[in-house]
Design a protein around this motif. Structure first.
Motif, PDB file in Angstrom:
ATOM      1  N   THR A   1      11.022  15.308 -35.605  1.00 29.76           N
ATOM      2  CA  THR A   1       9.931  14.419 -36.125  1.00 29.76           C
ATOM      3  C   THR A   1       9.155  13.193 -35.031  1.00 29.76           C
ATOM      4  OG1 THR A   1      11.182  13.878 -37.373  1.00 29.76           O
ATOM      5  CG2 THR A   1      10.349  15.473 -38.388  1.00 29.76           C
ATOM      6  N   PRO A   2       8.222  13.604 -35.141  1.00 40.20           N
ATOM      7  CA  PRO A   2       7.332  12.496 -34.098  1.00 40.20           C
ATOM      8  C   PRO A   2       8.196  10.929 -34.186  1.00 40.20           C
ATOM      9  CG  PRO A   2       5.651  13.398 -35.130  1.00 40.20           C
ATOM     10  CD  PRO A   2       6.448  13.872 -36.176  1.00 40.20           C
ATOM     11  N   ASP A   3       8.644  10.989 -35.776  1.00 39.59           N
ATOM     12  CA  ASP A   3       8.904   9.017 -35.082  1.00 39.59           C
ATOM     13  C   ASP A   3      10.690   9.218 -34.708  1.00 39.59           C
ATOM     14  OD1 ASP A   3       9.540  11.238 -37.778  1.00 39.59           O
ATOM     15  OD2 ASP A   3      10.868   9.331 -37.940  1.00 39.59           O
ATOM     16  N   GLU A   4      10.562   9.750 -34.520  1.00 42.60           N
ATOM     17  CA  GLU A   4      12.869   9.977 -33.884  1.00 42.60           C
ATOM     18  C   GLU A   4      11.993  10.160 -31.885  1.00 42.60           C
ATOM     19  OE1 GLU A   4      15.870  10.685 -34.565  1.00 42.60           O
ATOM     20  OE2 GLU A   4      15.392  11.493 -36.618  1.00 42.60           O
ATOM     21  N   LEU A   5      11.095  10.006 -32.171  1.00 47.19           N
ATOM     22  CA  LEU A   5      10.811   9.242 -29.889  1.00 47.19           C
ATOM     23  C   LEU A   5      10.605   8.169 -30.346  1.00 47.19           C
ATOM     24  CD1 LEU A   5       8.264  12.225 -29.424  1.00 47.19           C
ATOM     25  CD2 LEU A   5      10.399  12.185 -28.612  1.00 47.19           C
ATOM     26  N   GLY A   6      10.558   6.902 -31.517  1.00 46.96           N
ATOM     27  CA  GLY A   6      10.517   5.851 -31.051  1.00 46.96           C
ATOM     28  C   GLY A   6       8.556   5.496 -30.635  1.00 46.96           C
ATOM     29  N   ASP A   7       8.951   4.144 -29.498  1.00 46.37           N
ATOM     30  CA  ASP A   7       8.385   3.989 -29.279  1.00 46.37           C
ATOM     31  C   ASP A   7       7.514   4.444 -28.277  1.00 46.37           C
ATOM     32  OD1 ASP A   7       8.320   1.560 -30.261  1.00 46.37           O
ATOM     33  OD2 ASP A   7       8.955   0.577 -28.543  1.00 46.37           O
ATOM     34  N   ALA A   8       8.320   5.852 -27.097  1.00 44.28           N
ATOM     35  CA  ALA A   8       7.658   7.454 -26.418  1.00 44.28           C
ATOM     36  C   ALA A   8       6.703   7.748 -27.422  1.00 44.28           C
ATOM     37  CB  ALA A   8       9.140   8.131 -26.245  1.00 44.28           C
ATOM     38  N   TRP A   9       6.867   7.786 -28.433  1.00 39.61           N
ATOM     39  CA  TRP A   9       5.434   8.168 -28.736  1.00 39.61           C
ATOM     40  C   TRP A   9       4.271   8.445 -29.603  1.00 39.61           C
ATOM     41  CZ3 TRP A   9       3.465  13.413 -29.841  1.00 39.61           C
ATOM     42  CH2 TRP A   9       2.581  13.679 -30.835  1.00 39.61           C
ATOM     43  N   SER A  10       2.761   7.528 -28.864  1.00 45.09           N
ATOM     44  CA  SER A  10       1.972   6.997 -29.500  1.00 45.09           C
ATOM     45  C   SER A  10       0.863   7.551 -28.431  1.00 45.09           C
ATOM     46  CB  SER A  10       2.110   5.496 -28.476  1.00 45.09           C
ATOM     47  OG  SER A  10       1.080   4.250 -28.009  1.00 45.09           O
ATOM     48  N   GLY A  11      -0.323   7.720 -28.989  1.00 49.14           N
ATOM     49  CA  GLY A  11      -1.103   8.041 -28.739  1.00 49.14           C
ATOM     50  C   GLY A  11      -1.111   9.953 -28.799  1.00 49.14           C
ATOM     51  N   ALA A  12      -0.332  10.510 -29.136  1.00 48.06           N
ATOM     52  CA  ALA A  12      -0.106  11.865 -30.152  1.00 48.06           C
ATOM     53  C   ALA A  12       0.279  12.635 -28.408  1.00 48.06           C
ATOM     54  CB  ALA A  12      -1.599  12.748 -30.297  1.00 48.06           C
ATOM     55  N   LYS A  13       0.930  11.967 -27.751  1.00 53.95           N
ATOM     56  CA  LYS A  13       1.739  12.239 -26.534  1.00 53.95           C
ATOM     57  C   LYS A  13       3.221  11.949 -26.770  1.00 53.95           C
ATOM     58  CE  LYS A  13       0.085   8.527 -24.129  1.00 53.95           C
ATOM     59  NZ  LYS A  13      -0.945   8.068 -22.429  1.00 53.95           N
ATOM     60  N   VAL A  14       3.652  12.078 -25.585  1.00 57.79           N
ATOM     61  CA  VAL A  14       5.154  11.801 -25.747  1.00 57.79           C
ATOM     62  C   VAL A  14       5.360  11.196 -24.373  1.00 57.79           C
ATOM     63  CG1 VAL A  14       8.412  12.550 -25.790  1.00 57.79           C
ATOM     64  CG2 VAL A  14       6.325  13.620 -26.602  1.00 57.79           C
ATOM     65  N   SER A  15       5.706   9.989 -23.753  1.00 57.39           N
ATOM     66  CA  SER A  15       5.680   9.000 -22.929  1.00 57.39           C
ATOM     67  C   SER A  15       7.368   9.425 -22.247  1.00 57.39           C
ATOM     68  CB  SER A  15       4.990   7.769 -22.923  1.00 57.39           C
ATOM     69  OG  SER A  15       4.047   7.829 -22.897  1.00 57.39           O
TER      70      SER A  15
ATOM     71  N   ALA B   1       5.537  12.582 -19.262  1.00 58.16           N
ATOM     72  CA  ALA B   1       4.393  13.246 -19.917  1.00 58.16           C
ATOM     73  C   ALA B   1       3.381  13.008 -20.546  1.00 58.16           C
ATOM     74  CB  ALA B   1       5.634  14.431 -21.446  1.00 58.16           C
ATOM     75  N   GLY B   2       3.677  11.543 -20.283  1.00 53.86           N
ATOM     76  CA  GLY B   2       2.828  10.667 -20.877  1.00 53.86           C
ATOM     77  C   GLY B   2       1.829  10.137 -19.320  1.00 53.86           C
ATOM     78  N   LEU B   3       2.202  10.128 -18.674  1.00 53.16           N
ATOM     79  CA  LEU B   3       0.571   9.912 -17.877  1.00 53.16           C
ATOM     80  C   LEU B   3       0.440  11.138 -17.009  1.00 53.16           C
ATOM     81  CD1 LEU B   3       3.505   7.846 -15.141  1.00 53.16           C
ATOM     82  CD2 LEU B   3       1.778   7.247 -16.564  1.00 53.16           C
ATOM     83  N   ASP B   4      -1.179  10.344 -16.904  1.00 51.50           N
ATOM     84  CA  ASP B   4      -1.784  12.326 -16.216  1.00 51.50           C
ATOM     85  C   ASP B   4      -2.431  12.897 -17.411  1.00 51.50           C
ATOM     86  OD1 ASP B   4      -1.863  10.083 -14.078  1.00 51.50           O
ATOM     87  OD2 ASP B   4      -0.495  11.538 -13.354  1.00 51.50           O
TER      88      ASP B   4
ATOM     89  N   MET C   1      14.496  15.931 -22.015  1.00 53.75           N
ATOM     90  CA  MET C   1      14.349  15.276 -22.111  1.00 53.75           C
ATOM     91  C   MET C   1      14.932  13.929 -22.927  1.00 53.75           C
ATOM     92  SD  MET C   1      10.220  14.020 -23.450  1.00 53.75           S
ATOM     93  CE  MET C   1       9.742  15.053 -21.998  1.00 53.75           C
ATOM     94  N   PHE C   2      14.815  13.336 -22.071  1.00 50.74           N
ATOM     95  CA  PHE C   2      16.788  12.307 -23.098  1.00 50.74           C
ATOM     96  C   PHE C   2      15.545  10.633 -22.954  1.00 50.74           C
ATOM     97  CE2 PHE C   2      18.070  14.892 -19.473  1.00 50.74           C
ATOM     98  CZ  PHE C   2      19.145  15.009 -19.857  1.00 50.74           C
ATOM     99  N   ASP C   3      15.866   9.765 -24.188  1.00 47.56           N
ATOM    100  CA  ASP C   3      15.505   8.415 -24.650  1.00 47.56           C
ATOM    101  C   ASP C   3      16.063   7.739 -23.062  1.00 47.56           C
ATOM    102  OD1 ASP C   3      18.769   8.173 -24.841  1.00 47.56           O
ATOM    103  OD2 ASP C   3      18.240   8.560 -27.006  1.00 47.56           O
ATOM    104  N   ALA C   4      15.532   6.628 -23.646  1.00 43.82           N
ATOM    105  CA  ALA C   4      15.729   4.884 -22.995  1.00 43.82           C
ATOM    106  C   ALA C   4      17.661   5.198 -22.502  1.00 43.82           C
ATOM    107  CB  ALA C   4      15.643   3.894 -23.325  1.00 43.82           C
ATOM    108  N   ARG C   5      17.916   5.756 -23.355  1.00 40.83           N
ATOM    109  CA  ARG C   5      19.665   5.114 -23.513  1.00 40.83           C
ATOM    110  C   ARG C   5      20.582   6.658 -22.334  1.00 40.83           C
ATOM    111  NH1 ARG C   5      20.792   3.997 -29.533  1.00 40.83           N
ATOM    112  NH2 ARG C   5      19.843   5.449 -29.560  1.00 40.83           N
ATOM    113  N   GLY C   6      19.270   7.989 -22.070  1.00 40.10           N
ATOM    114  CA  GLY C   6      20.085   8.743 -21.395  1.00 40.10           C
ATOM    115  C   GLY C   6      20.825   9.872 -22.742  1.00 40.10           C
ATOM    116  N   HIS C   7      20.486   9.827 -23.529  1.00 37.84           N
ATOM    117  CA  HIS C   7      20.505  10.886 -24.920  1.00 37.84           C
ATOM    118  C   HIS C   7      19.246  11.647 -24.939  1.00 37.84           C
ATOM    119  CE1 HIS C   7      22.837   7.204 -26.668  1.00 37.84           C
ATOM    120  NE2 HIS C   7      24.184   7.917 -26.201  1.00 37.84           N
TER     121      HIS C   7
END
Length: 328
Positions: free
Chosen positions: A200-214, A231-234, A304-310
């Motif tokens: 679910t998008p909430d699992e991405l935390g701040d990386a999910w914003s504006g309907a995209k994955v940053s 994936a959030g750039l360009d 794809m990894f989160d900010a902690r490398g998981h």
């Protein structure tokens, strides 16, 4: 919450909840992911309760083995793939001498692919002839609930239920002849594969914003990092725009998968998520491509990894193998 589909349990597999660290899983209160999507309003609290119980007890559940997972939706009612990164579109179209559509910056490009036989994340990419030009294409995808026809982009994001990773396999050497017929992809787009876990998008935390994955999307080829563009750039069109585009003249059934298209950044230094981009860049710089397409035995890993490398979704990990058609 994180969801996966185990291979056993029939054609559509068996739905499980997966712990955030991807180590454990527990049976879901619904048999399949499609069953949950068909009535998400009723299913969501039941799934969330099971997920919370799994997280609360470190000894609950059983080990989660990605090798036993199918794609989260082993088959879907629709698979609609966009081309939301214009840097990728420009580079690939240049390879076949095609102009950019005049409306490319304002109107998403999208095709409808086969959705009846997705590959499991560790399944081989079976190809009868490596001369077809086997290429991987690493993308982000979302799964929707029921989307009404004509939905506005401002309302489309509320229909996103889950996020996934996808390898949209392409047979590059078959594409030019197919597109020359003026009727789009078919043989050049074999079965796609999705990462083991949908979340679910909430699992991405701040990386999910504006309907995209940053976050960067990491692609390894034969054990070496090939590219990690963000994936959030360009990204010209976010998922709300892509959903609204797909639903302009038809409703979308629950379980529709919408893809971003190959993740690509303007900065060539971050690498790419498909071989064709490298080949186009080499052609521009040196007059001819140097990077080969995938050969039998080549292996691609997409993660794809989160900010902690998981790891967030688990990995798509596939090897190209020879396909032998059934005997006549």
């Amino acid at each position: 919450m994180k969801l996966a589909t185990l291979r056993h349990g029939g054609r559509d597999g068996t739905l499980v909840l997966v712990s955030r660290d991807l180590a454990r899983c527990t049976p879901a209160p619904l048999p399949t992911l499609q069953a949950a999507l068909d009535d998400w309003t009723a299913a969501q609290p039941r799934l969330e309760a099971a997920a919370a119980a799994l997280e609360a007890d470190a000894h609950a559940g059983t080990p989660f083995d990605p090798a036993q997972a199918h794609s989260p939706l082993p088959r879907a009612y629709a698979w609609c793939d966009g081309s939301a990164y214009l840097s990728h579109m420009r580079r690939v179209r240049a390879a076949r001498g095609a102009e950019m559509p005049p409306s490319s910056a304002d109107d998403p490009l999208m095709y409808q692919g086969g959705s009846d036989s997705f590959l499991a994340p560790t399944d081989p990419i079976l190809v009868a002839d490596a001369a077809f030009g086997v290429d991987f294409e690493a993308e982000i995808a979302v799964i929707t609930d029921d989307v009404p026809m004509g939905v506005a982009a401002g309302q489309a994001a509320q229909h996103i239920r889950l996020v996934m990773l996808v390898n949209d396999v392409s047979l590059r050497n078959l594409i030019p002849a197919e597109l020359a017929k003026g009727f789009g992809f078919f043989q050049s787009k074999p079965s796609s594969a999705f990462a083991p876990v949908a979340l679910t998008p909430d699992e991405l935390g701040d990386a999910w914003s504006g309907a995209k994955v940053s976050l960067p999307l990491h692609v390894h080829l034969n054990g070496k990092l090939y590219g990690a563009p963000n994936a959030g750039l360009d990204l010209q069109f976010d998922f709300a725009r892509l959903i609204a585009h797909a639903a302009r003249t038809r409703p979308l059934a629950a379980g529709t998968i919408i893809g971003s298209g190959t993740v690509s950044n303007e900065d060539e230094g971050v690498g790419g998520t498909c071989l064709q981009e490298a080949r186009v860049i080499e052609t521009v710089r040196g007059g001819a491509p140097v990077t080969p397409f995938m050969a039998y035995g080549d292996r691609v890993r997409i993660e794809m990894f989160d900010a902690r490398g998981h790891s967030l979704f688990g990995a798509i990990d596939q090897t190209v193998e020879r396909y032998t058609p059934p005997a006549a």
